[in-house]
Design an enzyme around this catalytic site. Structure first.
Site, PDB file in Angstrom:
ATOM      1  N   GLU A  31       0.841  -1.190   0.000  1.00 49.36           N
ATOM      2  CA  GLU A  31       0.000   0.000   0.000  1.00 49.36           C
ATOM      3  C   GLU A  31       0.879   1.243   0.000  1.00 49.36           C
ATOM      4  O   GLU A  31       1.762   1.378   0.853  1.00 49.36           O
ATOM      5  CB  GLU A  31      -0.906  -0.010   1.238  1.00 49.36           C
ATOM      6  CG  GLU A  31      -1.880  -1.182   1.224  1.00 49.36           C
ATOM      7  CD  GLU A  31      -2.356  -1.580   2.617  1.00 49.36           C
ATOM      8  OE1 GLU A  31      -2.057  -0.851   3.582  1.00 49.36           O
ATOM      9  OE2 GLU A  31      -3.003  -2.633   2.732  1.00 49.36           O
ATOM     10  N   LEU A  60      -6.112  -1.738  -0.986  1.00 49.61           N
ATOM     11  CA  LEU A  60      -5.831  -1.663   0.446  1.00 49.61           C
ATOM     12  C   LEU A  60      -6.327  -2.933   1.145  1.00 49.61           C
ATOM     13  O   LEU A  60      -7.378  -2.933   1.784  1.00 49.61           O
ATOM     14  CB  LEU A  60      -6.520  -0.420   1.011  1.00 49.61           C
ATOM     15  CG  LEU A  60      -5.814   0.250   2.189  1.00 49.61           C
ATOM     16  CD1 LEU A  60      -6.295   1.677   2.337  1.00 49.61           C
ATOM     17  CD2 LEU A  60      -6.019  -0.507   3.472  1.00 49.61           C
ATOM     18  N   GLU A  62      -4.493  -6.450   3.005  1.00 53.56           N
ATOM     19  CA  GLU A  62      -3.252  -7.170   3.304  1.00 53.56           C
ATOM     20  C   GLU A  62      -3.303  -8.632   2.879  1.00 53.56           C
ATOM     21  O   GLU A  62      -2.299  -9.188   2.430  1.00 53.56           O
ATOM     22  CB  GLU A  62      -2.915  -7.060   4.790  1.00 53.56           C
ATOM     23  CG  GLU A  62      -2.434  -5.676   5.225  1.00 53.56           C
ATOM     24  CD  GLU A  62      -3.550  -4.663   5.382  1.00 53.56           C
ATOM     25  OE1 GLU A  62      -4.735  -5.069   5.328  1.00 53.56           O
ATOM     26  OE2 GLU A  62      -3.260  -3.465   5.542  1.00 53.56           O
ATOM     27  N   GLN A  84       2.160  -2.173   5.930  1.00 48.99           N
ATOM     28  CA  GLN A  84       2.450  -0.782   6.274  1.00 48.99           C
ATOM     29  C   GLN A  84       2.840  -0.589   7.742  1.00 48.99           C
ATOM     30  O   GLN A  84       3.752   0.167   8.052  1.00 48.99           O
ATOM     31  CB  GLN A  84       1.231   0.074   5.929  1.00 48.99           C
ATOM     32  CG  GLN A  84       1.556   1.533   5.770  1.00 48.99           C
ATOM     33  CD  GLN A  84       0.482   2.251   4.982  1.00 48.99           C
ATOM     34  OE1 GLN A  84      -0.613   2.473   5.501  1.00 48.99           O
ATOM     35  NE2 GLN A  84       0.765   2.591   3.747  1.00 48.99           N
ATOM     36  N   PHE A  85       2.137  -1.290   8.640  1.00 46.74           N
ATOM     37  CA  PHE A  85       2.465  -1.249  10.065  1.00 46.74           C
ATOM     38  C   PHE A  85       2.252  -2.644  10.655  1.00 46.74           C
ATOM     39  O   PHE A  85       1.392  -3.407  10.188  1.00 46.74           O
ATOM     40  CB  PHE A  85       1.563  -0.252  10.814  1.00 46.74           C
ATOM     41  CG  PHE A  85       1.967   1.185  10.647  1.00 46.74           C
ATOM     42  CD1 PHE A  85       2.885   1.775  11.512  1.00 46.74           C
ATOM     43  CD2 PHE A  85       1.446   1.945   9.616  1.00 46.74           C
ATOM     44  CE1 PHE A  85       3.263   3.102  11.354  1.00 46.74           C
ATOM     45  CE2 PHE A  85       1.822   3.274   9.445  1.00 46.74           C
ATOM     46  CZ  PHE A  85       2.728   3.859  10.320  1.00 46.74           C
ATOM     47  N   GLY A  87       0.707  -3.775  13.222  1.00 45.60           N
ATOM     48  CA  GLY A  87      -0.639  -4.151  13.637  1.00 45.60           C
ATOM     49  C   GLY A  87      -1.580  -4.412  12.479  1.00 45.60           C
ATOM     50  O   GLY A  87      -2.717  -4.838  12.692  1.00 45.60           O
ATOM     51  N   PHE A  88      -1.124  -4.176  11.250  1.00 47.84           N
ATOM     52  CA  PHE A  88      -1.977  -4.405  10.080  1.00 47.84           C
ATOM     53  C   PHE A  88      -1.656  -5.715   9.370  1.00 47.84           C
ATOM     54  O   PHE A  88      -2.187  -5.994   8.297  1.00 47.84           O
ATOM     55  CB  PHE A  88      -1.844  -3.258   9.069  1.00 47.84           C
ATOM     56  CG  PHE A  88      -2.207  -1.908   9.610  1.00 47.84           C
ATOM     57  CD1 PHE A  88      -3.032  -1.778  10.718  1.00 47.84           C
ATOM     58  CD2 PHE A  88      -1.726  -0.751   9.009  1.00 47.84           C
ATOM     59  CE1 PHE A  88      -3.370  -0.523  11.224  1.00 47.84           C
ATOM     60  CE2 PHE A  88      -2.058   0.501   9.510  1.00 47.84           C
ATOM     61  CZ  PHE A  88      -2.873   0.617  10.617  1.00 47.84           C
ATOM     62  N   HIS A 131      -0.014   0.617  15.751  1.00 43.54           N
ATOM     63  CA  HIS A 131       1.143   1.146  15.029  1.00 43.54           C
ATOM     64  C   HIS A 131       2.440   0.963  15.810  1.00 43.54           C
ATOM     65  O   HIS A 131       3.437   1.615  15.503  1.00 43.54           O
ATOM     66  CB  HIS A 131       0.952   2.641  14.732  1.00 43.54           C
ATOM     67  CG  HIS A 131      -0.103   2.924  13.709  1.00 43.54           C
ATOM     68  ND1 HIS A 131      -1.430   2.714  13.955  1.00 43.54           N
ATOM     69  CD2 HIS A 131      -0.019   3.396  12.442  1.00 43.54           C
ATOM     70  CE1 HIS A 131      -2.121   3.060  12.881  1.00 43.54           C
ATOM     71  NE2 HIS A 131      -1.300   3.466  11.945  1.00 43.54           N
TER      72      HIS A 131
END
Lengths: 333, 416
Positions: A31, A60, A62, A84-85, A87-88, A131
């Site tokens: 992303e 968008l 995962e 991206q982070f 937690g994602f 994050h």
């Protein structure tokens, strides 16, 4: 290219760029990795130079990123995916566990799965929920994955090149609060001879020799350990610092060898305490160096809670004082 | 203010004006007839747009949108495929009942949907099955005996997915749809689609991917994401949904308020509903869809409207959740009988042909059974084999430790 001083994020960018130059099958996907260059700018400029068929701004989703990367790897590509982070990663967790990790085993080697899953991890940046997490233990529990964490620009470059060259899937953790810290990068230092693949960097490394206590960690806590060693030295204590770098499989020999000399060990990680890498290191060292230990292994880690509101993260994260306190405890035994 | 109840006894009718408005056109249009409710079809069965070329009675019709040259050889070949696949599928059930397999996943009733799609593929096309696609496996040259290891517990994929271009079975519902989409994205990046129409390349080089999944899988996020990614990257992929009406015990109405093929419009690519018990229609429509993908017009969705005539697996008991009348209804729509009826009536095959195919099926079943019973337990090294492609010291140590442990028993048992 001569040695330069650069940030960890820029070293990763250099590593991606050189891997893409060397192998047209290396593609980057995630992303905002294309036009924007990633929210941390790790992929900055790559789409402009390699085109949007090699640097994919994905929808968008995962699971979609990981799941389509699986198919691309089957097609002969070497996808470098970005989550991206930390937690994602969980929407993609199913694909990582159920497919990425198991396809080579299921097909008895008919498919290899040469893909990299880059994940910025750890706290300390004052971020909102999801994050600042440290999910690395989940992945270490899964046969079929390799899990590594870099801690400085040179390793970021070398380890990313090695991860991309690896025929196995590699979950690649990047210490996000160290993205902007500078260090020396010499791309030639561990470079492959022409035509050869980059050397393996998936090993533990001794960062600082010492005699009293072995202190072990990885990723974002490494600078904390180095500062702790400096502080302890002023009190006449000599800490031996080891950077694990590879979390699965562990490269335990340097750790066991060190503990046999020092007789004491502290293991540090931002991840929650229980069923963790720190737990595993403590168990393994106890198994393999039981008669050398003068004190129980002490673990310094996050609490077994969700990551707290960021105004409290300085109390949650292992810091200089927590590490020194643990050193005091193993020395006092 | 809420209006009075319209017909409280009918759960598929909105009970208030507000609810009716909320359901919109799809909800109202999808209202089932009582017979559809009995048949378990509910809101997703309507649609005069079902593509059918061979009626359940064996009457052949044409469809200008999906032209196909129907020859006696083609029909006899498709008939043979379906009979042989059904025969070893029945043998799989029997082997489970006799304790030779832990489980079998029957495809009974879905022969046409699978043989039609499988025979529409070219060698260079790639298939991503779920776990019931024994008929597609057959078309890809996977020997039926290679399917057995999964269900006997001796392997997890008994064929080479690269060489057959038929991926391993995927048991987590919907996962393979994303993997297939990624593969198709790779086909596009490789430039193996969209050659000049009529050129040699268009026939020899262009490729497409087909992903197989069921009505239950359409509720999975991965299927949604697969369709989103395929649309975003113009991937040459056919999403082939076999709507067999049941996801174990859940009817398709639990998955969707609209006919499944209509979902494609939400992603911006065409969807077609085909009579999944009509092998000719499945062949013609899938050929068209794969060709659309090869020429650069992908993706395409196909809903093959069919019926799972047997249980979900040999561990399942459908009498707990569906009526015998429904199964009887679908028996009249049997995919094999209509081809046989057509062949007989048109004089395209004689009794000798049918007996020859039946004999061949029995031989296949006997070979399938003998192979199954002879499959040995794998050696202990298999636990550790191919977890990784590159060396892994931790597993090497664990393997060595396990073998040493086992050797200890051998010494104890020595002399026996």
């Amino acid at each position: 290219m001569a040695p330069i001083t650069t940030t960890l994020a820029k070293a990763l960018n250099t590593g991606l760029r050189s891997a893409m130059e060397d192998d047209p099958k290396v593609i980057v996907m995630g992303e905002d990795v294309g036009r924007l260059g990633g929210v941390f700018r790790v992929t900055d400029g790559l789409q402009k130079d390699f085109g949007d068929n090699r640097v994919l701004d994905t929808p968008l989703a995962e699971s979609g990123i990981i799941g389509t990367a699986v198919g691309l790897a089957m097609r002969g590509y070497r996808p470098v995916t970005e989550i991206q982070f930390d937690g994602f990663v969980f929407p993609g967790f199913d694909q990582i566990i159920s497919q990425v990790a198991k396809i080579t085993y299921r097909t008895q080697g008919a498919w290899s799965m040469p893909m990299v899953i880059r994940i910025p991890f750890g706290g300390g940046i004052g971020a909102v929920e999801h994050h600042a997490e440290s999910p690395e233990s989940f992945f270490c529990h899964i046969g079929g994955l390799r899990v590594v964490a870099c801690s400085n620009p040179q390793d970021a470059y070398d380890m990313l090149r090695a991860a991309i060259a690896c025929e196995d899937p590699v979950v690649f953790f990047e210490p996000k609060r160290r993205y902007w810290e500078k260090g020396t990068l010499d791309p030639e230092l561990n470079a492959a001879s022409s035509g050869e693949r980059p050397p393996r960097c998936f090993s533990s490394v001794l960062r600082r020799p010492g005699t009293d206590v072995t202190v072990v960690s990885y990723g974002p806590s490494m600078p904390v350990l180095m500062a702790a060693a400096d502080a302890a030295a002023t009190e006449g204590r000599s800490l031996e610092i080891i950077d694990l770098r590879t979390l699965s499989p562990l490269d335990l020999d340097p750790v066991v060898e060190s503990v046999r000399r020092t007789g004491r060990m502290v293991v540090v990680s931002e991840a929650p305490l229980e069923s963790s890498i720190t737990s595993n290191i403590a168990a393994r060292v106890t198994e393999e160096a039981f008669y050398s230990l003068a004190a129980p292994v002490v673990r310094v880690a996050g609490f077994d809670t969700p990551y707290p509101p960021s105004r409290l993260e300085d109390e949650y994260l292992p810091d200089l004082d927590k590490v020194l306190d643990a050193v005091d405890r193993v020395m006092a035994w | 203010m809420a209006g009075p109840p319209v017909q409280p006894s009918d759960p598929y009718l909105p009970t208030t004006a507000g609810e009716a408005a909320a359901r919109g056109a799809a909800g109202l249009r999808g209202r089932p007839t009582p017979s559809e409710v009995i048949a378990g079809l509910r809101a997703t069965s309507h649609g005069e747009d079902l593509i059918q070329l061979l009626s359940p009675e064996g009457t052949l019709t044409g469809n200008d949108d999906f032209p196909i040259e129907v020859t006696a050889d083609l029909l006899r070949g498709l008939y043979r495929d379906m009979v042989l696949v059904r025969r070893f599928d029945r043998e799989g059930n029997a082997l489970q009942r006799q304790g030779q397999l832990s489980i079998w996943v029957p495809l009974l009733g879905q022969e046409a949907a699978q043989i039609g799609a499988g025979r529409a593929m070219r060698p260079a096309d790639m298939a991503f099955p779920s776990y019931r696609e024994h008929g597609v496996a057959w078309c890809r040259g996977v020997d039926p005996t290679q399917l057995l290891g999964i269900f006997r517990g001796t392997d997890q994929c008994g064929w080479d997915p690269k060489a057959t271009r038929f991926n391993s079975y995927t048991i987590v519902i919907g996962n393979q749809v994303l993997n297939a989409t990624g593969y198709a994205m790779g086909q596009r990046f490789d430039g193996v689609i969209g050659s000049a129409p009529g050129s040699e390349d268009a026939v020899t080089s262009d490729e497409a991917t087909i992903a197989f999944f069921g009505d239950g899988a359409t509720s999975q996020g991965d299927v949604h994401e697969g369709m989103v990614f395929a649309a975003a990257f113009d991937a040459p992929i056919v999403f082939y949904c076999q709507n067999n009406q049941w996801a174990i015990s859940e009817p398709v109405a639990k998955q969707s308020r609209v006919p499944l093929w209509e979902r494609s419009t939400g992603y911006g690519f065409p969807g077609v509903r085909v009579d999944g018990n009509d092998v000719l229609a499945c062949l013609a429509v899938t050929r068209w869809a794969l060709e659309e993908c090869r020429s650069g017009n992908g993706p395409v969705m196909i809903e093959a409207f069919t019926y799972r005539m047997d249980a979900h697996t040999t561990s399942d008991d459908p009498t707990r959740y569906r009526m015998a009348a429904e199964e009887e209804h679908w028996k009249l729509l049997d995919p094999i009988q209509r081809v046989k009826a057509h062949l007989s009536r048109q004089g395209l095959a004689d009794q000798e042909f049918f007996e020859q195919v039946a004999g061949e099926a029995d031989e296949l079943a006997a070979r399938f059974r003998a192979h199954c019973i002879g499959m040995p337990k794998p050696p202990p090294e298999r636990i550790f084999a191919n977890v990784y492609t590159e060396p892994h010291h931790q597993l090497e140590q664990q393997l060595a430790g396990h073998l040493e442990y086992l050797a200890g028993f051998a010494e104890q048992d020595g002399g026996r």
